[in-house]
Design a protein around this motif. Structure first.
Motif, PDB file in Angstrom:
ATOM      1  N   LYS A  45      34.364 -33.791  33.838  1.00 34.69           N
ATOM      2  CA  LYS A  45      35.631 -33.432  33.204  1.00 34.69           C
ATOM      3  C   LYS A  45      36.784 -33.637  34.174  1.00 34.69           C
ATOM      4  N   ARG A  46      36.586 -33.287  35.429  1.00 38.96           N
ATOM      5  CA  ARG A  46      37.633 -33.431  36.429  1.00 38.96           C
ATOM      6  C   ARG A  46      37.946 -34.909  36.686  1.00 38.96           C
ATOM      7  N   ILE A  47      36.904 -35.743  36.666  1.00 38.60           N
ATOM      8  CA  ILE A  47      37.086 -37.167  36.943  1.00 38.60           C
ATOM      9  C   ILE A  47      37.859 -37.862  35.824  1.00 38.60           C
ATOM     10  N   PHE A  48      37.519 -37.523  34.588  1.00 40.11           N
ATOM     11  CA  PHE A  48      38.062 -38.286  33.457  1.00 40.11           C
ATOM     12  C   PHE A  48      39.276 -37.652  32.786  1.00 40.11           C
ATOM     13  N   VAL A  49      39.609 -36.428  33.150  1.00 42.24           N
ATOM     14  CA  VAL A  49      40.742 -35.775  32.498  1.00 42.24           C
ATOM     15  C   VAL A  49      42.052 -36.449  32.921  1.00 42.24           C
ATOM     16  N   LYS A  50      42.979 -36.547  31.984  1.00 39.89           N
ATOM     17  CA  LYS A  50      44.297 -37.102  32.260  1.00 39.89           C
ATOM     18  C   LYS A  50      45.285 -35.958  32.423  1.00 39.89           C
ATOM     19  N   LYS A  51      45.892 -35.868  33.612  1.00 37.08           N
ATOM     20  CA  LYS A  51      46.825 -34.785  33.877  1.00 37.08           C
ATOM     21  C   LYS A  51      48.199 -35.094  33.299  1.00 37.08           C
ATOM     22  N   ILE A  52      48.805 -34.077  32.725  1.00 39.64           N
ATOM     23  CA  ILE A  52      50.122 -34.202  32.111  1.00 39.64           C
ATOM     24  C   ILE A  52      51.156 -33.495  32.982  1.00 39.64           C
ATOM     25  N   ARG A  53      52.315 -34.117  33.153  1.00 43.53           N
ATOM     26  CA  ARG A  53      53.418 -33.498  33.872  1.00 43.53           C
ATOM     27  C   ARG A  53      54.480 -33.044  32.878  1.00 43.53           C
ATOM     28  N   LEU A  54      54.875 -31.776  32.951  1.00 45.13           N
ATOM     29  CA  LEU A  54      55.914 -31.233  32.092  1.00 45.13           C
ATOM     30  C   LEU A  54      57.212 -31.071  32.882  1.00 45.13           C
ATOM     31  N   LYS A  55      58.320 -30.947  32.175  1.00 43.87           N
ATOM     32  CA  LYS A  55      59.601 -30.793  32.862  1.00 43.87           C
ATOM     33  C   LYS A  55      59.760 -29.395  33.464  1.00 43.87           C
ATOM     34  N   ALA A  56      59.017 -28.427  32.945  1.00 46.67           N
ATOM     35  CA  ALA A  56      59.045 -27.070  33.507  1.00 46.67           C
ATOM     36  C   ALA A  56      58.197 -27.010  34.773  1.00 46.67           C
ATOM     37  N   CYS A  70      61.608 -22.849  28.338  1.00 48.26           N
ATOM     38  CA  CYS A  70      61.340 -22.154  29.594  1.00 48.26           C
ATOM     39  C   CYS A  70      61.296 -23.187  30.717  1.00 48.26           C
ATOM     40  N   ASP A  71      61.897 -22.867  31.854  1.00 41.59           N
ATOM     41  CA  ASP A  71      61.862 -23.821  32.964  1.00 41.59           C
ATOM     42  C   ASP A  71      60.833 -23.441  34.030  1.00 41.59           C
ATOM     43  N   LEU A  72      60.109 -22.338  33.794  1.00 41.50           N
ATOM     44  CA  LEU A  72      58.988 -21.968  34.654  1.00 41.50           C
ATOM     45  C   LEU A  72      57.874 -21.401  33.787  1.00 41.50           C
ATOM     46  N   ILE A  73      56.682 -21.951  33.924  1.00 42.27           N
ATOM     47  CA  ILE A  73      55.522 -21.469  33.176  1.00 42.27           C
ATOM     48  C   ILE A  73      54.470 -20.982  34.166  1.00 42.27           C
ATOM     49  N   ILE A  74      54.034 -19.734  33.975  1.00 42.93           N
ATOM     50  CA  ILE A  74      52.948 -19.172  34.778  1.00 42.93           C
ATOM     51  C   ILE A  74      51.690 -19.186  33.926  1.00 42.93           C
ATOM     52  N   ILE A  75      50.647 -19.847  34.419  1.00 49.79           N
ATOM     53  CA  ILE A  75      49.378 -19.922  33.691  1.00 49.79           C
ATOM     54  C   ILE A  75      48.411 -18.905  34.273  1.00 49.79           C
ATOM     55  N   ASP A  76      48.056 -17.894  33.490  1.00 46.11           N
ATOM     56  CA  ASP A  76      47.049 -16.922  33.909  1.00 46.11           C
ATOM     57  C   ASP A  76      45.671 -17.575  33.811  1.00 46.11           C
ATOM     58  N   ASP A  77      44.865 -17.383  34.854  1.00 44.50           N
ATOM     59  CA  ASP A  77      43.533 -17.992  34.917  1.00 44.50           C
ATOM     60  C   ASP A  77      43.646 -19.509  34.779  1.00 44.50           C
ATOM     61  N   GLY A  78      44.530 -20.089  35.606  1.00 49.58           N
ATOM     62  CA  GLY A  78      44.820 -21.517  35.475  1.00 49.58           C
ATOM     63  C   GLY A  78      44.237 -22.405  36.547  1.00 49.58           C
ATOM     64  N   PHE A  79      43.435 -21.848  37.467  1.00 51.83           N
ATOM     65  CA  PHE A  79      42.890 -22.681  38.540  1.00 51.83           C
ATOM     66  C   PHE A  79      42.025 -23.804  37.991  1.00 51.83           C
ATOM     67  N   HIS A  80      41.403 -23.565  36.838  1.00 52.57           N
ATOM     68  CA  HIS A  80      40.481 -24.540  36.255  1.00 52.57           C
ATOM     69  C   HIS A  80      41.157 -25.445  35.225  1.00 52.57           C
ATOM     70  N   CYS A  81      42.457 -25.282  35.043  1.00 52.53           N
ATOM     71  CA  CYS A  81      43.197 -26.110  34.073  1.00 52.53           C
ATOM     72  C   CYS A  81      43.597 -27.416  34.739  1.00 52.53           C
ATOM     73  N   ASN A  82      42.686 -28.369  34.757  1.00 54.97           N
ATOM     74  CA  ASN A  82      42.918 -29.629  35.464  1.00 54.97           C
ATOM     75  C   ASN A  82      43.663 -30.664  34.629  1.00 54.97           C
ATOM     76  N   TRP A  83      44.033 -30.293  33.411  1.00 54.02           N
ATOM     77  CA  TRP A  83      44.735 -31.210  32.522  1.00 54.02           C
ATOM     78  C   TRP A  83      46.251 -31.116  32.655  1.00 54.02           C
ATOM     79  N   ILE A  84      46.718 -30.276  33.566  1.00 50.82           N
ATOM     80  CA  ILE A  84      48.153 -30.114  33.761  1.00 50.82           C
ATOM     81  C   ILE A  84      48.491 -30.244  35.247  1.00 50.82           C
ATOM     82  N   LYS A  85      49.562 -30.946  35.559  1.00 52.47           N
ATOM     83  CA  LYS A  85      50.009 -31.045  36.953  1.00 52.47           C
ATOM     84  C   LYS A  85      50.776 -29.784  37.307  1.00 52.47           C
ATOM     85  N   LYS A  86      50.352 -29.139  38.376  1.00 54.50           N
ATOM     86  CA  LYS A  86      50.939 -27.857  38.774  1.00 54.50           C
ATOM     87  C   LYS A  86      51.811 -28.030  40.012  1.00 54.50           C
TER      88      LYS A  86
END
Length: 311
Positions: A23-34, A106-122
């Motif tokens: 999943k980590r290898i093939f997932v495509k990460k998305i960048r948001l403006k926030a 919102c210009d800042l998003i806090i993801i709770d339990d987000g360490f494993h969310c590899n589909w978003i650029k943090k």
């Protein structure tokens, strides 16, 4: 419960490992403006993520329009944040579409339990480590409690140790020495009781000294909650642990009240999150509010690090 190895489950842990790696290898990460800040942990269970989310909101709410995203199972935590911060947008839609919606206002998003969310650029990945049980038996679930292999720690930008008051100084040093090899900023997340209250009145923490207390909770790490109460030197503490995210029934409340009467309890205590679920019992039940501080292992300032990220 901790450090028990289920060898029969090791093949399933290997399959789990392969799945998360693919999943980590093939997932495509998305960048948001926030800006995106993730708060997560590496094992199953409570490490203090919601408390850290609250801390972040408090230091950033006057600087950014904040949104907080929880998983669908974390409705208790979502309601707690809504009750405490009316200006913060809270969502249980923890997926890319949910984050895209929030980023529109919102210009800042806090993801709770987000360490494993590899589909978003943090912009910042904060990893919480529970000192009382850092890695369990070092096996991945289901043979152990690890949600990711230990080498995943290197992805974190900041590492914070919680529940350090539950281990001795020698264990603290051992944990710090292990994590120094990752060359990340290291902090301790410390808690103490600030106030005891319900919707009618408030009490100081000193009230608990020499009192007979009945405490109950349904959180991931109940021992930390009970330990905070014991630090106030009560005469006796009766404790009841329910499963995490437990939905209290009428029978549960009646049992707690009955036990309190039988034991001639001075006060019934729970967490703020649990208290929200037992509305209508306000004159009998109290919850504790927590004073939080984040202290560096070396000369660093946590608040300054966070503010640099969100500029």
């Amino acid at each position: 419960m901790f450090k028990i190895v289920s060898f029969s489950l090791l093949p399933l842990s290997m399959i789990y490992f392969l799945l998360i790696q693919l999943k980590r290898i093939f997932v495509k990460k998305i960048r948001l403006k926030a800006k995106i800040i993730s708060v997560g942990n590496i094992i199953v269970g409570g490490a203090g993520k919601t408390s850290l989310v609250i801390y972040l909101i408090r230091i950033l709410q006057n600087k950014r329009k904040i949104g907080v995203v929880f998983g669908k199972k974390n409705k208790d935590e979502a309601e707690l944040i809504r009750n405490k911060f009316s200006s913060v947008f809270v969502s249980n839609e923890k997926n890319i579409n949910g984050l895209k919606k929030i980023s529109e206002f919102c210009d800042l998003i806090i993801i709770d339990d987000g360490f494993h969310c590899n589909w978003i650029k943090k912009d910042l990945d904060i990893l919480l480590i529970d000192c009382s049980n850092p890695f369990d038996n070092k096996f991945l679930i289901p043979a152990g409690l690890l949600r990711e292999p230990l080498f995943s720690i290197k992805r974190a930008d900041i590492i914070i140790f919680s529940h350090s008051h539950m281990v001795n100084e020698e264990k603290k040093k051992e944990i710090i020495n292990y994590f120094k090899k990752f060359n990340k900023p290291l902090f301790f997340f410390d808690f103490k009781i600030k106030e005891i209250k319900n919707n009618i009145k408030s009490l100081s923490p000193e009230y608990l000294r020499n009192k007979k207390i009945l405490a109950f909770t349904g959180i991931g790490n109940p021992f930390n909650f009970f330990n905070l109460i014991l630090n106030q030197n009560p005469k006796i503490l009766y404790s009841i642990s329910y499963p995490d995210h437990y939905d209290y029934k009428k029978e549960d409340i009646e049992t707690i009240i009955k036990l309190a009467k039988e034991k001639k309890i001075d006060i019934i205590l729970t967490t703020e999150k649990d208290f929200i679920k037992i509305k209508g019992q306000n004159s009998l039940f109290y919850y504790i509010t927590i004073e939080m501080s984040i202290n560096p292992v070396e000369e660093l300032n946590f608040d300054n690090l966070i503010e640099k990220v969100i500029k």
